[in-house]
Design a protein around this motif. Structure first.
Motif, short mmCIF file in Angstrom:
data_model
loop_
_atom_site.label_atom_id
_atom_site.label_comp_id
_atom_site.label_asym_id
_atom_site.label_seq_id
_atom_site.Cartn_x
_atom_site.Cartn_y
_atom_site.Cartn_z
N PHE A 81 45.47 40.68 38.62
CA PHE A 81 44.02 40.90 38.72
C PHE A 81 43.46 41.46 37.41
O PHE A 81 42.38 41.09 36.97
CB PHE A 81 43.70 41.83 39.88
CG PHE A 81 43.58 41.13 41.20
CD1 PHE A 81 42.39 41.13 41.90
CD2 PHE A 81 44.67 40.47 41.75
CE1 PHE A 81 42.27 40.47 43.12
CE2 PHE A 81 44.56 39.81 42.95
CZ PHE A 81 43.36 39.81 43.65
N GLY A 107 42.71 39.01 34.87
CA GLY A 107 41.50 38.26 35.19
C GLY A 107 40.24 39.10 35.12
O GLY A 107 39.16 38.63 35.47
N LEU A 123 42.39 34.62 45.37
CA LEU A 123 42.69 34.00 44.08
C LEU A 123 42.39 32.51 44.06
O LEU A 123 42.09 31.95 43.00
CB LEU A 123 44.16 34.23 43.73
CG LEU A 123 44.55 35.68 43.39
CD1 LEU A 123 46.06 35.79 43.22
CD2 LEU A 123 43.83 36.14 42.12
N ILE A 154 41.65 32.60 37.51
CA ILE A 154 42.55 33.54 36.82
C ILE A 154 43.10 32.94 35.53
O ILE A 154 43.99 33.51 34.91
CB ILE A 154 43.71 33.98 37.74
CG1 ILE A 154 44.50 32.77 38.25
CG2 ILE A 154 43.21 34.83 38.88
CD1 ILE A 154 45.73 33.14 39.06
N HIS A 180 51.76 33.86 34.86
CA HIS A 180 50.58 34.22 34.08
C HIS A 180 50.85 35.34 33.08
O HIS A 180 49.92 36.01 32.62
CB HIS A 180 49.43 34.60 35.02
CG HIS A 180 48.80 33.41 35.69
ND1 HIS A 180 47.68 32.78 35.18
CD2 HIS A 180 49.15 32.72 36.80
CE1 HIS A 180 47.36 31.76 35.95
NE2 HIS A 180 48.23 31.70 36.95
#
Length: 454
Positions: free
Chosen positions: A211, A214, A305, A310, A423
């Motif tokens: 998170f 993002g 999500l 993201i 990620h």
């Protein structure tokens, strides 16, 4: 279904709700084909239809709960696969809760059962107590065969489910706000959970990291604790309501500050319960409306999500991931495609597990209080997963991860851990040997502005 409740019986809110639900059942029996206990045991009394008849008879006649009824209600996993299948929309979830509440009030359990249930409700929802209990598990594991011989299979199951090694300490602990260093794009509240933050704190860490990349603030509210699911599933509604009130109070304070986009749950068993707070607290004058707001704002982490950008993955992998759909996610919340979609976008090859609709046998504390049936369901599910020959298994619920982890040779992790890894996060614990099969995606040296002319 025709019912014959007396007018005075319908003055009881629970009976009135049960009557409304019962009248929707048309006896079609579609539910029997997708009920895990009926598939395993083949007994009509252990099917949703059989339990519905038993509940109707018990409530209509005003009977105290007898073992011939409570035994079969206790065997229900609350997987809610029957609700996904039912063409008439029977609200079995709330009907079985009424039955369990009635059993808890009027039935009689053995001293052993009462002590085990009391121990579970006094330990699991409290992280500090649970950590201390896990430290004693290695000693108990050696005694598991003896416990079974002494007719304590529940205690044997309890110690065997405990991790072999003490879990790691989490990076993000306690209440507070994890803020991104870059541009802030959102703000969410996250339920830290009780058992999960002890058994695998890396799940919360991965959620917060993902998170933060993002641009999303993640708030763990002071005072928030167990969601109440454990107590509710064994008929202790008063304890469940008390737990729900604590969370509603804590989250309402944060929501009042403004700017909260959602309440994020990364344990699907908890998510099903929190999404139902509006129903659980509907008779609580000071909480009913706030509970509805909480329920409407609650989303599974993958549900959120899937609707949030993201960015592109920073790491690409050739790993084959068998996705295990937790019952509380696919049946309780009807979140079905989002986890698999996110995993595919992150570069993983996603494999569908045969008989995905059937429970793995975890179901909260079911694998402790009903170890024999839970074991049969675990082995059945593990067999289907093994047939796919995956590199790793992903699931959205800590209960499933713990349950299946005892029967699989390949590692099993939370979906969010794989997404975090893809990620830019660290390799999830247990997947170190698979790290060589991932490749960093080349990042452009130039920015968008470099390509824009005057």
């Amino acid at each position: 279904m025709q019912t014959n409740f007396k007018p005075e019986q319908l003055n009881d809110p629970d009976v009135k709700e049960a009557e409304r639900i019962l009248r929707r059942c048309v006896h079609c029996g579609f539910c029997t084909a997708t009920c895990p206990t009926y598939v395993v045991l083949g007994d009509e009394r252990d099917s949703p239809r059989g339990r519905i008849y038993a509940i109707k008879d018990m409530l209509e006649k005003g009977l105290d709960a007898k073992p011939e009824i409570s035994t079969h209600i206790d065997r229900c996993l609350s997987c809610f696969s029957c609700m996904t299948t039912c063409p008439s929309g029977v609200d079995y979830m709330h009907l079985v809760e009424v039955a369990r509440k009635h059993i808890e009030k009027t039935g009689h359990r053995s001293l052993k059962d009462r002590l085990i249930r009391r121990a579970l409700t006094e330990i699991l929802p409290h992280p500090r107590r649970f950590r201390w209990a896990l430290r004693a598990a290695p000693l108990g594991r050696r005694l598991a065969p003896t416990l079974r011989k002494l007719n304590f299979p529940e205690l044997a199951a309890m110690v065997e489910l405990a991790p072999q090694q003490s879990p790691n300490a989490g990076r993000f602990k306690g209440p507070g706000t994890a803020s991104p260093t870059g541009v802030r794009t959102g703000r969410v509240i996250m339920l830290a959970g009780c058992a999960q933050q002890v058994l695998r704190p890396e799940i919360n860490d991965a959620t917060i990291r993902l998170f933060a990349r993002g641009g999303v603030d993640v708030v763990v509210s002071a005072g928030a604790a167990c969601c109440g699911a454990l107590s509710q599933h064994i008929g202790q509604e008063e304890k469940a309501i008390a737990a729900a009130k604590v969370n509603v109070d804590a989250w309402s304070k944060e929501i009042a500050k403004g700017g909260v986009d959602a309440i994020i749950i990364n344990t699907s068993g908890c998510g099903t319960t929190v999404k139902d707070y509006g129903h659980l607290l509907k008779h609580e004058p000071d909480y009913a409306e706030r509970a509805k707001t909480i329920s409407s704002m609650t989303k599974d982490v993958t549900e959120f999500l899937d609707q949030y950008d993201i960015g592109a993955p920073k790491r690409w992998s050739s790993l084959k991931v068998a996705y295990h759909a937790a019952c509380s996610l696919q049946h309780g919340q009807r979140v079905t495609t989002q986890p698999k979609t996110l995993l595919k976008k992150a570069g993983f090859t996603v494999l569908d597990v045969p008989e995905a609709h059937l429970c793995c046998g975890s179901a909260g504390i079911y694998n402790i209080v009903q170890p024999e049936i839970a074991g049969a369901l675990r082995d059945r599910k593990a067999g289907h997963i093994k047939s796919l020959k995956p590199d790793v298994v992903a699931a959205g619920n800590i209960g499933c991860i713990t349950q299946l982890g005892t029967a699989l040779e390949v590692p099993i992790v939370h979906t969010i851990e794989l997404l975090d890894w893809a990620h830019g996060g660290p390799v999830p614990p247990g997947l170190e040997a698979l790290e060589k099969y991932s490749t960093d995606v080349p990042q452009p040296k130039n920015t968008v502005e470099d390509y824009i002319g005057a």
